[in-house]
Each structure stands twice: as C-alpha cells, then as structure tokens.
Motif scaffolding. Structure first.
Motif, short mmCIF file in Angstrom:
data_model
loop_
_atom_site.label_atom_id
_atom_site.label_comp_id
_atom_site.label_asym_id
_atom_site.label_seq_id
_atom_site.Cartn_x
_atom_site.Cartn_y
_atom_site.Cartn_z
N ILE A 284 21.22 2.48 -5.12
CA ILE A 284 20.69 3.72 -4.56
C ILE A 284 19.89 3.37 -3.31
N VAL A 285 20.22 4.03 -2.21
CA VAL A 285 19.54 3.81 -0.94
C VAL A 285 18.71 5.06 -0.63
N PHE A 286 17.39 4.88 -0.45
CA PHE A 286 16.50 5.97 -0.08
C PHE A 286 16.19 5.82 1.40
N GLU A 287 16.38 6.90 2.16
CA GLU A 287 16.14 6.86 3.60
C GLU A 287 15.05 7.85 3.99
N ASN A 288 14.00 7.36 4.65
CA ASN A 288 12.94 8.18 5.24
C ASN A 288 12.24 9.08 4.23
N LEU A 289 11.98 8.57 3.04
CA LEU A 289 11.28 9.33 2.01
C LEU A 289 10.14 8.50 1.43
N ASN A 290 9.01 9.15 1.15
CA ASN A 290 7.92 8.51 0.40
C ASN A 290 8.20 8.75 -1.07
N LEU A 291 8.18 7.70 -1.85
CA LEU A 291 8.49 7.85 -3.27
C LEU A 291 7.56 7.02 -4.12
#
Length: 98
Positions: free
Chosen positions: A53-60
C-alpha cells in the motif's frame, strides 16, 4: 475511485498467501477518530491479493492495537490499484490541514 469522507481506517483483513499478498480493507467514516467509538463505517471497500500500500501526500496514524492505519480530517480519499502493478494499492486524497 474518489470518495468524499471525513476519515478512513485501512488494514489487512486476513492471512497472506504464499506470495505475501493479502486481503485489505478500507473503511470510510463521517467522523474523525472512529476507532474511539462504536460507529459503523459508512462504506466498506475490500481488495484481494494486495502486496503493498502506497500512501501519497497524507498525514496518517498507525494504530498499534489493531495494526491499522487511520487517516483523519479528509475532504476526500482516492483508492485504486496501481496501473501496470497488480497488488499495489495507491491511496491519495485531500486533508484539511490544521
């Protein structure tokens, strides 16, 4: 696909296969911090045979109790499998920055 939502919880929903691929869920909510409530998600999205899973430009946030990912303060989220790379899930979106 693009979903208008306030928050999302993403995690693995079962065992991996012999190649390391597994089922992944994305649950969408109308409130922030849904893990602190008994609210049922407004939308359930499931994927099979996901390797990464690739998360782009998100604060998590990583929730240690369930090993899930929490994303709060969303305007919308986009969830899709990466073209040409089956098993890669890309998650992007827009957050209200505080």
């Amino acid at each position: 696909m693009k979903y208008h939502t306030k928050s999302a919880i993403i995690g693995r929903s079962g065992k991996r296969d012999e190649f390391g691929n597994g089922p992944v869920f994305v649950h969408l909510f109308r409130i922030n911090d849904p893990h602190k409530t008994d609210i049922v998600p407004e939308k359930f999205i499931d994927f099979q045979k996901i390797h990464k899973i690739v998360f782009e430009n998100l604060n998590l946030s990583y929730l240690l109790a369930g090993s899930d990912i929490l994303i709060n303060d969303l305007e919308y989220i986009v969830v899709k499998e990466e073209k040409g790379k089956p098993g890669n899930l890309v998650i992007t979106g827009k957050q209200n920055k505080k």
